[in-house]
Design a protein around this motif. Structure first.
Motif, PDB file in Angstrom:
ATOM      1  N   ILE A  82       1.203 -10.549   1.402  1.00 12.85           N
ATOM      2  CA  ILE A  82       1.294  -9.951   2.731  1.00 12.85           C
ATOM      3  C   ILE A  82       0.752  -8.523   2.640  1.00 12.85           C
ATOM      4  CG2 ILE A  82       2.861  -9.272   4.604  1.00 12.85           C
ATOM      5  CD1 ILE A  82       2.877 -12.262   4.171  1.00 12.85           C
ATOM      6  N   CYS A  83      -0.145  -8.177   3.557  1.00 15.08           N
ATOM      7  CA  CYS A  83      -0.726  -6.834   3.549  1.00 15.08           C
ATOM      8  C   CYS A  83       0.361  -5.788   3.748  1.00 15.08           C
ATOM      9  CB  CYS A  83      -1.785  -6.719   4.646  1.00 15.08           C
ATOM     10  SG  CYS A  83      -2.438  -5.061   4.811  1.00 15.08           S
ATOM     11  N   GLU A  84       0.342  -4.736   2.894  1.00 16.74           N
ATOM     12  CA  GLU A  84       1.352  -3.691   2.984  1.00 16.74           C
ATOM     13  C   GLU A  84       1.183  -2.841   4.237  1.00 16.74           C
ATOM     14  OE1 GLU A  84       1.324  -1.285  -0.480  1.00 16.74           O
ATOM     15  OE2 GLU A  84       2.755  -2.552  -1.537  1.00 16.74           O
ATOM     16  N   ARG A  85      -0.034  -2.828   4.781  1.00 14.71           N
ATOM     17  CA  ARG A  85      -0.272  -1.940   5.919  1.00 14.71           C
ATOM     18  C   ARG A  85      -0.077  -2.633   7.259  1.00 14.71           C
ATOM     19  NH1 ARG A  85      -5.212   1.827   4.084  1.00 14.71           N
ATOM     20  NH2 ARG A  85      -4.304   2.468   2.114  1.00 14.71           N
ATOM     21  N   CYS A  86      -0.699  -3.823   7.415  1.00 15.44           N
ATOM     22  CA  CYS A  86      -0.650  -4.446   8.744  1.00 15.44           C
ATOM     23  C   CYS A  86       0.297  -5.642   8.791  1.00 15.44           C
ATOM     24  CB  CYS A  86      -2.060  -4.828   9.214  1.00 15.44           C
ATOM     25  SG  CYS A  86      -2.796  -6.147   8.226  1.00 15.44           S
ATOM     26  N   GLY A  87       0.831  -6.058   7.634  1.00 14.17           N
ATOM     27  CA  GLY A  87       1.791  -7.157   7.645  1.00 14.17           C
ATOM     28  C   GLY A  87       1.176  -8.534   7.816  1.00 14.17           C
ATOM     29  N   CYS A 103      -3.332  -4.917  -0.066  1.00 10.96           N
ATOM     30  CA  CYS A 103      -3.747  -4.856   1.329  1.00 10.96           C
ATOM     31  C   CYS A 103      -4.798  -5.924   1.611  1.00 10.96           C
ATOM     32  CB  CYS A 103      -4.365  -3.498   1.658  1.00 10.96           C
ATOM     33  SG  CYS A 103      -3.230  -2.146   1.406  1.00 10.96           S
ATOM     34  N   CYS A 104      -4.914  -6.303   2.876  1.00 12.59           N
ATOM     35  CA  CYS A 104      -5.959  -7.237   3.266  1.00 12.59           C
ATOM     36  C   CYS A 104      -7.314  -6.513   3.227  1.00 12.59           C
ATOM     37  CB  CYS A 104      -5.672  -7.811   4.650  1.00 12.59           C
ATOM     38  SG  CYS A 104      -5.845  -6.635   5.986  1.00 12.59           S
ATOM     39  N   ILE A 105      -8.387  -7.270   3.382  1.00 10.71           N
ATOM     40  CA  ILE A 105      -9.717  -6.674   3.295  1.00 10.71           C
ATOM     41  C   ILE A 105      -9.906  -5.597   4.378  1.00 10.71           C
ATOM     42  CG2 ILE A 105     -12.203  -7.150   3.493  1.00 10.71           C
ATOM     43  CD1 ILE A 105     -11.536  -9.973   2.342  1.00 10.71           C
ATOM     44  N   ALA A 106      -9.409  -5.880   5.561  1.00 11.57           N
ATOM     45  CA  ALA A 106      -9.581  -4.935   6.671  1.00 11.57           C
ATOM     46  C   ALA A 106      -8.895  -3.586   6.377  1.00 11.57           C
ATOM     47  CB  ALA A 106      -9.018  -5.537   7.962  1.00 11.57           C
ATOM     48  N   CYS A 107      -7.752  -3.615   5.708  1.00 10.37           N
ATOM     49  CA  CYS A 107      -6.995  -2.383   5.458  1.00 10.37           C
ATOM     50  C   CYS A 107      -7.401  -1.695   4.152  1.00 10.37           C
ATOM     51  CB  CYS A 107      -5.505  -2.681   5.420  1.00 10.37           C
ATOM     52  SG  CYS A 107      -4.855  -3.257   6.988  1.00 10.37           S
ATOM     53  N   ALA A 108      -8.017  -2.434   3.231  1.00 12.32           N
ATOM     54  CA  ALA A 108      -8.322  -1.862   1.921  1.00 12.32           C
ATOM     55  C   ALA A 108      -9.369  -0.748   2.027  1.00 12.32           C
ATOM     56  CB  ALA A 108      -8.815  -2.940   0.972  1.00 12.32           C
TER      57      ALA A 108
HETATM   58 ZN   LIG Z   1      -4.010  -5.325   6.466  1.00  7.17          ZN
END
Ligand SMILES: [Zn+2]
Length: 108
Positions: A82-87, A103-108
Protein backbone atom coordinates in the motif's frame (compact mmCIF):
# COMPACT_ATOMS: atom_id res chain seq x y z
CA UNK A 1 5.42 -15.57 -0.47
CA UNK A 2 6.33 -11.89 -0.33
CA UNK A 3 7.83 -12.52 3.06
CA UNK A 4 10.04 -15.30 1.70
CA UNK A 5 11.19 -13.11 -1.15
CA UNK A 6 12.02 -10.33 1.29
CA UNK A 7 13.86 -12.69 3.61
CA UNK A 8 15.85 -13.96 0.64
CA UNK A 9 16.73 -10.38 -0.34
CA UNK A 10 17.71 -9.62 3.23
CA UNK A 11 19.98 -12.65 3.42
CA UNK A 12 21.77 -11.74 0.20
CA UNK A 13 22.17 -8.10 1.26
CA UNK A 14 23.55 -9.28 4.60
CA UNK A 15 26.01 -11.63 2.92
CA UNK A 16 27.09 -8.79 0.64
CA UNK A 17 27.53 -6.42 3.58
CA UNK A 18 29.58 -9.01 5.45
CA UNK A 19 31.86 -9.58 2.44
CA UNK A 20 32.30 -5.84 1.94
CA UNK A 21 33.04 -5.26 5.61
CA UNK A 22 35.69 -7.97 5.45
CA UNK A 23 37.31 -6.46 2.34
CA UNK A 24 37.27 -3.07 3.99
CA UNK A 25 38.95 -4.49 7.09
CA UNK A 26 41.59 -6.15 4.92
CA UNK A 27 42.24 -2.86 3.13
CA UNK A 28 42.62 -0.99 6.40
CA UNK A 29 45.11 -3.57 7.59
CA UNK A 30 46.97 -3.49 4.26
CA UNK A 31 47.26 0.30 4.22
CA UNK A 32 48.39 0.39 7.85
CA UNK A 33 51.01 -2.31 7.27
CA UNK A 34 52.43 -0.72 4.13
CA UNK A 35 52.55 2.68 5.83
CA UNK A 36 51.09 4.08 2.62
CA UNK A 37 50.99 7.82 2.20
CA UNK A 38 47.62 8.55 0.58
CA UNK A 39 48.71 11.79 -1.02
CA UNK A 40 52.10 10.99 -2.49
CA UNK A 41 52.27 7.24 -2.90
CA UNK A 42 50.30 6.13 -5.99
CA UNK A 43 49.52 2.83 -4.31
CA UNK A 44 48.23 4.62 -1.25
CA UNK A 45 45.92 6.71 -3.41
CA UNK A 46 44.57 3.54 -5.03
CA UNK A 47 43.90 2.04 -1.63
CA UNK A 48 42.14 5.21 -0.58
CA UNK A 49 39.96 5.08 -3.69
CA UNK A 50 39.15 1.41 -3.19
CA UNK A 51 38.34 2.06 0.43
CA UNK A 52 35.93 4.85 -0.48
CA UNK A 53 34.25 2.64 -3.08
CA UNK A 54 33.89 -0.27 -0.67
CA UNK A 55 32.55 2.02 2.04
CA UNK A 56 29.93 3.36 -0.38
CA UNK A 57 28.92 -0.17 -1.42
CA UNK A 58 28.72 -1.22 2.21
CA UNK A 59 26.49 1.75 3.02
CA UNK A 60 24.21 0.79 0.10
CA UNK A 61 24.00 -2.82 1.28
CA UNK A 62 23.14 -1.70 4.82
CA UNK A 63 20.49 0.66 3.49
CA UNK A 64 19.05 -2.24 1.53
CA UNK A 65 18.86 -4.34 4.70
CA UNK A 66 17.04 -1.51 6.47
CA UNK A 67 14.62 -1.13 3.55
CA UNK A 68 13.88 -4.84 3.54
CA UNK A 69 13.38 -4.86 7.33
CA UNK A 70 10.96 -2.02 6.91
CA UNK A 71 9.08 -3.92 4.19
CA UNK A 72 8.92 -6.98 6.48
CA UNK A 73 7.36 -4.82 9.19
CA UNK A 74 4.77 -3.68 6.67
CA UNK A 75 4.04 -7.32 5.81
CA UNK A 76 3.46 -7.97 9.53
CA UNK A 77 1.08 -5.04 9.89
CA UNK A 78 -0.69 -5.85 6.60
CA UNK A 79 0.25 -2.48 5.09
CA UNK A 80 2.66 -4.03 2.63
CA UNK A 81 1.96 -3.10 -1.01
CA UNK A 82 0.00 0.00 0.00
CA UNK A 83 1.43 3.39 -0.99
CA UNK A 84 2.56 5.32 2.09
CA UNK A 85 1.49 8.62 0.56
CA UNK A 86 -1.82 8.09 -1.22
CA UNK A 87 -2.98 4.82 0.35
CA UNK A 88 -3.52 3.19 -3.04
CA UNK A 89 -2.18 -0.29 -3.82
CA UNK A 90 1.28 -0.30 -5.40
CA UNK A 91 1.34 -1.85 -8.89
CA UNK A 92 2.45 -5.48 -8.97
CA UNK A 93 5.13 -4.80 -11.60
CA UNK A 94 6.65 -2.19 -9.31
CA UNK A 95 6.65 -4.55 -6.34
CA UNK A 96 8.20 -7.25 -8.52
CA UNK A 97 11.04 -4.88 -9.46
CA UNK A 98 11.35 -3.26 -6.01
CA UNK A 99 9.80 -5.55 -3.37
CA UNK A 100 10.58 -2.96 -0.69
CA UNK A 101 8.93 -0.01 -2.49
CA UNK A 102 7.02 2.26 -0.10
CA UNK A 103 5.20 4.41 -2.62
CA UNK A 104 3.33 3.85 -5.86
CA UNK A 105 4.88 5.01 -9.13
CA UNK A 106 2.83 8.21 -9.14
CA UNK A 107 4.05 9.22 -5.66
CA UNK A 108 7.66 8.03 -5.95
ZN1 LIG B 1 0.85 6.77 -4.12
Amino acid sequence: MVREELLRLRASAEAEAATLAESLDALFTASRDSNADDEHDPEGATIGFERAQLAALLATARERIAEVDDALRRVDTATYGICERCGQPIAEERLAARPFARCCIACA
